[in-house]
Enzyme design. Structure first.
Site, PDB file in Angstrom:
ATOM      1  N   GLU A  96      53.215  46.700  32.207  1.00 31.99           N
ATOM      2  CA  GLU A  96      53.067  48.107  32.690  1.00 31.99           C
ATOM      3  C   GLU A  96      54.041  49.164  32.536  1.00 31.99           C
ATOM      4  O   GLU A  96      54.531  49.770  33.378  1.00 31.99           O
ATOM      5  CB  GLU A  96      52.358  48.345  33.907  1.00 31.99           C
ATOM      6  CG  GLU A  96      51.176  47.457  34.051  1.00 31.99           C
ATOM      7  CD  GLU A  96      49.999  47.703  35.297  1.00 31.99           C
ATOM      8  OE1 GLU A  96      50.710  48.278  36.252  1.00 31.99           O
ATOM      9  OE2 GLU A  96      48.912  47.233  35.184  1.00 31.99           O
ATOM     10  N   GLU A 135      44.456  42.449  32.836  1.00 25.98           N
ATOM     11  CA  GLU A 135      44.041  42.420  34.359  1.00 25.98           C
ATOM     12  C   GLU A 135      42.931  43.096  34.379  1.00 25.98           C
ATOM     13  O   GLU A 135      42.563  44.169  33.775  1.00 25.98           O
ATOM     14  CB  GLU A 135      45.363  43.040  34.876  1.00 25.98           C
ATOM     15  CG  GLU A 135      46.585  42.269  34.961  1.00 25.98           C
ATOM     16  CD  GLU A 135      47.765  42.858  35.839  1.00 25.98           C
ATOM     17  OE1 GLU A 135      47.170  43.924  36.724  1.00 25.98           O
ATOM     18  OE2 GLU A 135      48.654  42.753  35.574  1.00 25.98           O
TER      19      GLU A 135
HETATM   20  C1  BDP Z   1      48.732  45.918  38.237  1.00 28.19           C
HETATM   21  C2  BDP Z   1      50.007  45.218  38.167  1.00 28.19           C
HETATM   22  C3  BDP Z   1      49.873  44.032  39.226  1.00 28.19           C
HETATM   23  C4  BDP Z   1      49.332  44.544  40.401  1.00 28.19           C
HETATM   24  C5  BDP Z   1      47.827  45.088  40.206  1.00 28.19           C
HETATM   25  C6  BDP Z   1      47.051  45.408  41.548  1.00 28.19           C
HETATM   26  O1  BDP Z   1      50.286  44.709  36.812  1.00 28.19           O
HETATM   27  O2  BDP Z   1      51.057  43.444  39.486  1.00 28.19           O
HETATM   28  O3  BDP Z   1      49.094  43.303  41.666  1.00 28.19           O
HETATM   29  O4  BDP Z   1      47.986  46.288  39.269  1.00 28.19           O
HETATM   30  O5  BDP Z   1      47.141  46.573  41.964  1.00 28.19           O
HETATM   31  O6  BDP Z   1      48.977  47.364  38.005  1.00 28.19           O
HETATM   32  O7  BDP Z   1      46.516  44.677  42.118  1.00 28.19           O
END
Ligand code: BDP
Length: 586
Positions: A405, A499
């Site tokens: 990110e 993610e």
């Molecule tokens: C993403 C990040 C991660 C966070 C996740 C979240 O890469 O580290 O824990 O979001 O918000 O942006 O749960």
């Protein structure tokens, strides 16, 4: 180059894990108090190594402490005989460390979550008990590839530096300490210095770099067939290729590993050093929009994880590691990204053995291009070099992720300053390992035309429609997700959604879409998975996260990030059972 500690006839590695002592040094003036010669026993606490100090010493007041601390232990220096090299091997010291042995400066490391070695020559006498002092600093360098918070930028933005406790720019707890084992190693003077192994479906190629020695013998065995090659060393280097007759391949369904043994011989033909490792025969590559494992298309099914657990913090927790690999198999996963930093070598050894494909990530999170300078790029390149040097011989590692990110703040400087940065960083990584694809995890704020995509072999994306936007509206969320996929598909490369996920408080339920319930987390993951399977450019998806994990304290987190499909103590939520069905296990 650090080498994994080995115990055999030629090498020994004594594990110094156990109860050490620690003194905290909030003013960072321990040197003026002579703590490098030995810490102050009256202020010291007992502490387990490996282990983070935060949860262990919460009652003593150090739960949120992320400054300087001094560790001390003593170790016996063995009578090794002439021409042996004694060193200390640290699995990691988070985030940086300085070492003294018997009061003498012995070395330092800035390699967060990575191993380093300290040479003991001239610092210890055989037969004595030596004093080892380690000053660990859990502050992040503002010019590191994960930039530490600077007072200046927070003041310029008129933000309180302490809006997070501890102050961090990422969403997990910055556990401090000696988080991996420390070994006292002994190696022969004439020795194998480094080796690089590249496997394909038919061959294993080995390149050896030795300090002295005349010849190398390399053996590859599958338990019944053993192939062997010899080569003379030229300027300390030799390269060999072994081709077993009936190679058995490595894959998630059948993670078969061969034994590889490398022996170094002196001029009389006597073996003077030996190392061994397990290696799988496999080929992983990108073809068009597909990922191919051993020539067959494979869809990545898995998770982003964290290396952390109650009490241990980020400290190596072997029973939990074993359990996690069984849970990965139970749920039908075939891959993991080491979000957001290099994991322990024990993790990689188990991933090899369990057949889990690893996307290995460097510790670089939310790079803010307003603050990026030459030192940031140099430090980022260093972190990539050290990660590749440590993990390149692992069968399970199929790709390198060079950042998570970047451009997270949608800063204008990202568009302007990042293209040459990525060009140089990716070229650097490719020169070190031309055999594996490169990727990074894109954040929506950096856009579907993220400049890093031009350099990546696999397009990695993180998306949270239905959570941080379109809350509890899965139809709108999936429509936006499809639009993102379509936009990014233009690159013509395979896309992996690295993610996606929703927080769920275990035991919270509702009959309608309600955030933080187990049902909504399950329906969110199911809806996303349908989109992943349906889109021709998608080569896989990783749910965020495997398990709940501790974060810094602030208003958006209820102690933990609750996006785990398992709780922090590894009980399954409803989503875990649903994934088991989606991933063909039930
Ligand atoms: C993403 C990040 C991660 C966070 C996740 C979240 O890469 O580290 O824990 O979001 O918000 O942006 O749960």
């Amino acid at each position: 180059m650090t080498q994994t500690p080995v115990n055999n006839r030629y090498r020994s590695a004594v594990d110094l894990s156990g109860i050490w002592h620690i003194c905290f040094d909030p003013q960072a003036d321990g040197v003026s108090r002579n703590w490098h010669r030995g810490i102050d026993r009256r202020q010291a606490f007992a502490i387990a190594v490996p282990g983070s100090w935060n949860e262990q010493l919460a009652e003593a007041g150090y739960m949120n402490y992320c400054g300087v601390a001094w560790y001390e232990t003593r170790f016996y220096v063995p009578e090794t005989g002439a021409d042996r090299v004694l060193s200390l091997h640290f699995g990691s010291a988070d985030f940086s460390a300085e070492i003294w042995v018997n009061g003498q400066p012995a070395g330092r490391s800035k390699a967060a979550m990575l191993p380093f070695e300290i040479a003991l020559e001239g610092l210890v006498q055989p037969g004595e008990i030596a004093v080892l002092v380690v000053r660990v600093d859990a502050t992040l360098d503002s010019e590191g590839p994960t930039q530490g918070i600077t007072r200046a930028i927070y003041e310029a933005e008129k933000r309180p530096r302490d809006e997070y406790l501890p102050a961090v720019r990422f969403d997990f707890f910055p556990f401090g300490g000696l988080n991996r084992p420390v070994f006292l190693t002994s190696r022969p003077g004439m020795r194998i210095r480094d080796h690089v192994v590249v496997s394909s479906m038919r061959t294993v190629s080995v390149t050896i770099d030795a300090h002295d020695g005349t010849e190398v013998v390399v053996r590859l065995s599958d338990g019944s067939e053993c192939v062997e090659q010899r080569a003379a060393l030229i300027d300390g280097k030799a390269s060999l290729t072994l081709s077993p007759q009936c190679p058995e391949l490595w894959s998630p369904d059948s993670p078969f590993l061969h034994d590889l043994e490398i022996s170094l011989l002196d001029a009389k033909g006597v073996t003077v050093d030996q190392i061994s490792q397990r290696i799988g025969l496999r080929e992983f590559r990108v073809e068009g929009r597909q990922l191919l494992l051993n020539g067959q298309p494979i869809r990545l099914k898995g998770f982003g994880k964290h290396e952390e657990s109650p009490l241990h913090g980020r400290g190596l927790n072997l029973p939990q590691l074993i359990k996690d690999f069984h849970l990965l198999k139970w749920i039908g996963a075939n891959s993991v990204r080491t979000s957001h930093y290099p994991y322990s070598e024990a993790f990689l050894e188990l991933a090899d053995a369990f057949g889990i494909l690893v996307v290995d990530e460097v510790f670089s999170i939310n790079l803010d291009f307003r603050l990026v300078n030459e030192a940031t790029l140099a430090n980022h390149k260093d972190a990539v070099s050290q990660l590749i040097a440590r993990d390149r011989n692992r069968t399970c590692v199929v790709a390198w992720s060079l950042a998570n990110e970047p451009g997270y703040l949608a800063e204008a400087e990202y568009r302007e300053k990042s293209p040459p940065y990525w060009k140089e960083l990716f070229a650097h990584a490719r020169a070190l390992d031309p055999t594996r694809p490169m990727t990074h995890a894109n954040v929506g704020y950096a856009g579907n035309d993220d400049p890093a995509f031009a350099e990546s072999d696999i397009i990695g994306m993180n998306r949270y429609h239905g959570w941080y936007s379109e809350p509890a509206q899965l139809d709108r969320a999936t429509a936006r997700l499809r639009a993102d996929f379509d936009a990014v598909a233009m690159h013509g490369k395979p896309i992996v959604l690295f993610e996606f996920g929703a927080d769920a408080m275990a035991g919270q339920h509702a009959s309608h879409d309600q955030m933080f319930t187990e049902e909504y987390q399950m329906r969110f993951i199911e809806a996303y998975w349908r989109e992943i399977v349906a889109h021709p450019a998608l080569a896989g998806g990783h749910v965020w996260n495997f398990a709940d994990f501790r974060t810094a304290q602030h208003g958006r987190r209820v102690v933990h990030n609750l996006k785990g499909v398992f709780t922090r103590t590894r009980e399954p939520k409803m989503a875990a059972w649903a994934l088991r069905t989606l991933w063909g296990m039930a």
